[in-house]
Scaffold this motif. Structure first.
Motif, PDB file in Angstrom:
ATOM      1  N   ASP A  40       9.471  14.754   6.872  1.00  8.05           N
ATOM      2  CA  ASP A  40       8.657  13.740   6.220  1.00  8.05           C
ATOM      3  C   ASP A  40       7.231  13.809   6.778  1.00  8.05           C
ATOM      4  O   ASP A  40       7.036  13.824   7.994  1.00  8.05           O
ATOM      5  CB  ASP A  40       9.332  12.400   6.536  1.00  8.05           C
ATOM      6  N   GLY A  41       6.233  13.869   5.885  1.00 15.29           N
ATOM      7  CA  GLY A  41       4.855  14.087   6.302  1.00 15.29           C
ATOM      8  C   GLY A  41       4.315  13.044   7.265  1.00 15.29           C
ATOM      9  O   GLY A  41       3.632  13.350   8.243  1.00 15.29           O
ATOM     10  N   PHE A  42       4.649  11.800   6.980  1.00 16.91           N
ATOM     11  CA  PHE A  42       4.148  10.724   7.816  1.00 16.91           C
ATOM     12  C   PHE A  42       4.766  10.779   9.211  1.00 16.91           C
ATOM     13  O   PHE A  42       4.090  10.648  10.232  1.00 16.91           O
ATOM     14  CB  PHE A  42       4.438   9.378   7.157  1.00 16.91           C
ATOM     15  N   ARG A  58       0.937   5.325   0.807  1.00 13.31           N
ATOM     16  CA  ARG A  58       0.176   6.427   1.393  1.00 13.31           C
ATOM     17  C   ARG A  58       0.390   7.687   0.570  1.00 13.31           C
ATOM     18  O   ARG A  58       1.358   7.804  -0.174  1.00 13.31           O
ATOM     19  CB  ARG A  58       0.629   6.671   2.827  1.00 13.31           C
ATOM     20  N   ASP A 105       1.425  10.472   1.440  1.00 10.10           N
ATOM     21  CA  ASP A 105       2.636  11.222   1.760  1.00 10.10           C
ATOM     22  C   ASP A 105       3.916  10.540   1.254  1.00 10.10           C
ATOM     23  O   ASP A 105       5.015  10.964   1.578  1.00 10.10           O
ATOM     24  CB  ASP A 105       2.729  11.415   3.280  1.00 10.10           C
ATOM     25  N   THR A 141       5.031   7.499   1.955  1.00 10.49           N
ATOM     26  CA  THR A 141       5.486   6.319   2.683  1.00 10.49           C
ATOM     27  C   THR A 141       4.687   5.130   2.181  1.00 10.49           C
ATOM     28  O   THR A 141       3.544   5.271   1.755  1.00 10.49           O
ATOM     29  CB  THR A 141       5.261   6.376   4.211  1.00 10.49           C
ATOM     30  N   ASP A 154      -4.431  -1.657   8.473  1.00  9.71           N
ATOM     31  CA  ASP A 154      -4.433  -2.149   7.092  1.00  9.71           C
ATOM     32  C   ASP A 154      -4.349  -3.666   7.005  1.00  9.71           C
ATOM     33  O   ASP A 154      -3.950  -4.212   5.970  1.00  9.71           O
ATOM     34  CB  ASP A 154      -3.251  -1.549   6.318  1.00  9.71           C
ATOM     35  N   LYS A 211       0.840  -1.193   0.000  1.00  7.91           N
ATOM     36  CA  LYS A 211       0.000   0.000   0.000  1.00  7.91           C
ATOM     37  C   LYS A 211       0.875   1.244   0.000  1.00  7.91           C
ATOM     38  O   LYS A 211       1.934   1.255   0.626  1.00  7.91           O
ATOM     39  CB  LYS A 211      -0.829  -0.019   1.285  1.00  7.91           C
ATOM     40  N   ALA A 233      -5.628  -5.362   3.853  1.00  9.81           N
ATOM     41  CA  ALA A 233      -4.786  -5.171   2.664  1.00  9.81           C
ATOM     42  C   ALA A 233      -3.555  -6.067   2.725  1.00  9.81           C
ATOM     43  O   ALA A 233      -3.120  -6.609   1.707  1.00  9.81           O
ATOM     44  CB  ALA A 233      -4.378  -3.711   2.548  1.00  9.81           C
TER      45      ALA A 233
END
Ligand code: SF4
Lengths: 485, 219
Positions: free
Chosen positions: B172-174, A19, A21, A23, B192, A17, B195
């Motif tokens: 970093d956004g995360f 994201r 952003d 990652t 998740d 998966k 998934a």
């Protein structure tokens, strides 16, 4: 569509998966564990009442703390005299047992340094993602596996979810083209690469090692190179699949068999960068120009050819580089412009996940054969990377060669690569070492490490100082070689 | 994990490039099986004049008076200012554990090593990259004025100096999201789960040789 690099292929084959952003969640096929970076991860798992996601992806072995002397090893865990080390190894055993994770314990013939054990068992396969709480996991990239070190929180994360949060790296290709000179090995190649691009040169990149000189290397040699990708700042080193890769894996205990083997081989053939793949950066190195390398400083990039000399800080313009060189010379007890061959050695260490495989031991034994370790050398030790490497070496009589030459022949483990067990340098001692890091205190408090290839280390043990292996190997065997006291 | 939104703290300058993880926390302390208690041995080789070993009473050890963290003006520091490629070397998470245990919440440098970057954020330490020239200037300012403090705002991605100068930085956004909210990675990933299972099944079909125990997992 432009072609894909090997790294791009491995990445997209494991992408669960992405994201927004940037990652991503990537799926992990193989998780190797050892005693140093796992206890806190298991503790976290237990505290959160979580279970390992998929047991058969994990494989464990103690390596960092295990003693390498026969007497201690014969006693199993009880032979670990340092109580703290003992607790760590014991904790790994307990955790593996409690969760049902396969472990090669201290006296299992398959025990050894994780990065030697994984490939040797065929537990590292092309197309896998391989992680371990250890930065030299890059080693496994030699098999076209996406492999890198992780921290302890990530060990816990992989145990609990079989995934890792990751960000895509950039692609750097290092092409080593042409023919290597006689006596020049994979270790010299990788030290020369680091000398060229620096210890931060690969930061943010996955490095693919390519070119005719890399193709010529055995799997052992490719592992040596990928192992030290991290010393060039890259978490990942890679080599594409070819016949050498496939031949190495055939009939390894964990490798697929029968029809699955054929299906696997067919899939592995595609694990190379496409001809039209785009790399963000490329470095080309002429193999013929690589000389035997010796590090003189406290960072792997502080490296010189064996016939060279230590730099003179006076001639360096950049202040921060100059400061680093001054500090390194002081720590290493070296004078500016001192010749590399004039560095006096106290100890010699042949081992570590960089250079403790059978081929490394053969190279060192070739040099040691019929010679004697110089009197001035207090300790020259050979530490095989695993119990199976040791067994193989003994079957070939390499242990006799080493012992007759005055080397110690030890039990498998990390040993003096990082000196977490009893094998250490004393303060101020110089060591020719086939390991991967020459940081201050790495091999013991105040110890001074010089990184070299196995053949160079063996030659240095005999001469008592560094010598150019090329001159050395050209000489006929000289059992009575004059020794320098 | 401790969250961090804004942080104001005393700055300590460590004027050294390529500070590796061995220097941050020497290997003899890695033998602990715990996550805490590493603070007293942070920068052990630089901080003390003798060789340290685990379980020792550090108050009895000779301090290196020249080392920055031993100087009285930097007591109580929580922001480390240092040079490029901080945290290079091994993947040991003991390095951020030691920094955190000592009391550092923020490290400012021109660049950080990859694995260390992840490890630090996971342990609630904010890494602030600023360019070489700015870092050089901050070094001068810190040395020139005792009690030099910086104001770090993660939400706005800014560092404010005592003179009111505002410097922005990338993050970093995360990592930012997790640090702002004190979120645990594993919990997030398990959201998740579906998934992951789906992926795993396809992956198993395409590459059955990667799964050694097809039987056990088939259930
Ligand atoms: S041999 Fe050295 S570098 Fe390799 S895993 Fe062991 S300690 Fe780490």
């Amino acid at each position: 569509m432009a072609g894909q690099t090997l790294y791009d292929k491995l990445w997209s084959q494991h992408l669960v998966k992405e994201r927004d952003d940037g990652t991503a969640l990537i799926y992990i096929d193989r998780h190797l564990l050892h005693e140093v970076t796992s206890p806190q991860a298991f503790e976290g798992l237990r505290l959160a009442r979580r279970k390992p996601w998929r047991l058969d992806a994990n494989l464990a072995t103690p390596d960092h703390n295990v003693p390498t002397t026969l007497k201690e090893r014969a006693a199993g865990n009880a032979g670990i005299l340092d109580q703290v080390s003992l607790i760590q190894v014991q904790t790994l055993d307990d955790n593996c047992e409690a969760y049902g994770i396969e472990e090669f314990r201290i006296n299992d013939a398959r025990q050894g340094i994780v990065h030697v054990v994984g490939p040797e068992q065929g537990a590292t396969l092309p197309g896998m993602t391989v992680v371990c709480g250890d930065s030299h996991t890059a080693t496994h990239g030699a098999f076209a596996a996406l492999a890198h070190g992780i921290g302890t929180s990530e060990v816990e994360h992989v145990l609990a979810t079989q995934c890792l949060l990751a960000q895509k790296m950039k692609n750097l290709r290092v092409r080593v083209e042409g023919k290597l000179g006689t006596g020049i090995t994979a270790k010299d190649i990788v030290l020369a690469v680091i000398g060229r691009i620096g210890t931060a040169g690969g930061t943010g990149y996955a490095i693919e090692f390519a070119g005719s000189a890399i193709r010529e290397l055995s799997m052992e040699g490719r592992m040596t190179i990928c192992n030290m990708a991290i010393e060039a700042g890259a978490r990942v080193g890679l080599v594409g699949v070819d016949d050498t890769t496939i031949d190495y894996l055939r009939e390894r205990p964990y490798a697929p068999t029968a029809a699955q083997w054929d299906a696997a081989v067919a899939a592995w053939r595609d694990l190379v960068s496409d001809d039209d793949a785009r790399f963000d950066k490329e470095v080309v190195i002429d193999a013929a120009e690589i000389a035997p390398q010796v590090t003189w400083g406290t960072s792997p990039e502080m490296v010189a050819p064996v016939f060279g000399e230590v730099p003179d800080p006076a001639g360096i313009a950049d202040d921060s580089v100059k400061g680093g060189v001054i500090r390194a010379l002081e720590y290493m007890g070296l004078a500016p412009r001192q010749k590399i061959t004039d560095i006096r050695l106290d100890k010699v260490f042949i081992g570590s996940c960089t250079n403790s495989r059978i081929e490394d031991l053969r190279e060192a034994a070739k040099v040691a054969k019929g010679n004697k370790v110089a009197k001035s050398i207090q300790l020259a030790m050979v530490v095989p990377g695993s119990g199976l490497v040791k067994r193989q070496a003994e079957a070939e009589g390499l242990d006799r060669i080493f012992l007759e030459a005055g080397f110690e022949w030890r039990e498998p483990g990390c040993s003096m690569c990082l000196a977490m067990n009893a094998d250490k340098l004393g303060a101020g001692e110089h060591c020719a070492s086939t390991s991967n890091r020459n940081f201050e205190g790495r091999q013991g408090y105040g110890g001074r490490t010089h990184l070299v290839s196995p053949a160079m280390a063996a030659a240095a043990a005999i001469a008592g100082h560094f010598v150019d292996i090329r001159g050395f190997s050209q000489q006929p065997q000289q059992p009575q070689q004059p020794q320098e006291a | 994990m401790q969250s961090l939104t804004q942080h104001q703290g005393l700055v300590a300058p460590l004027d050294r490039a390529n500070v590796d993880t061995d220097l941050i926390i020497p290997k003899q302390f890695l033998k602990s099986i715990k996550r805490t208690g590493f603070g007293p041995n942070l920068f052990d080789v630089l901080r003390y004049l003798d060789e340290g070993y685990p379980g020792q009473d550090v108050s009895q050890r000779p301090l290196n008076p020249d080392f920055v963290l031993n100087q009285s003006r930097y007591q109580g520091t929580s922001i480390l200012l240092t040079r490029r490629n901080f945290g290079c070397g091994s993947s040991r998470e003991h390095a951020p554990w030691a920094l955190e245990d000592f009391g550092f919440r923020v490290v400012i440098a021109p660049s950080f090593a990859d694995i260390f970057y992840n490890n630090a954020f996971k342990n609630g330490i904010l890494l602030v990259p600023l360019d070489e020239d700015t870092v050089e200037r901050l070094f001068q300012e810190v040395e020139a004025s005792e009690g030099y403090r910086l104001d770090v705002d993660l939400e706005a991605q800014t560092v404010t100096t005592p003179s009111g100068e505002v410097l922005s930085f990338d993050v970093d956004g995360f990592r930012k999201h997790c640090l702002l909210n004190g979120l645990d990675d594993i919990g997030l990933t398990l959201q998740d789960e579906e998934a992951i299972r789906e992926f795993e099944q396809k992956h198993r079909q395409a590459h059955p040789w990667l799964f050694r125990d097809n039987q056990r997992e088939a259930s």
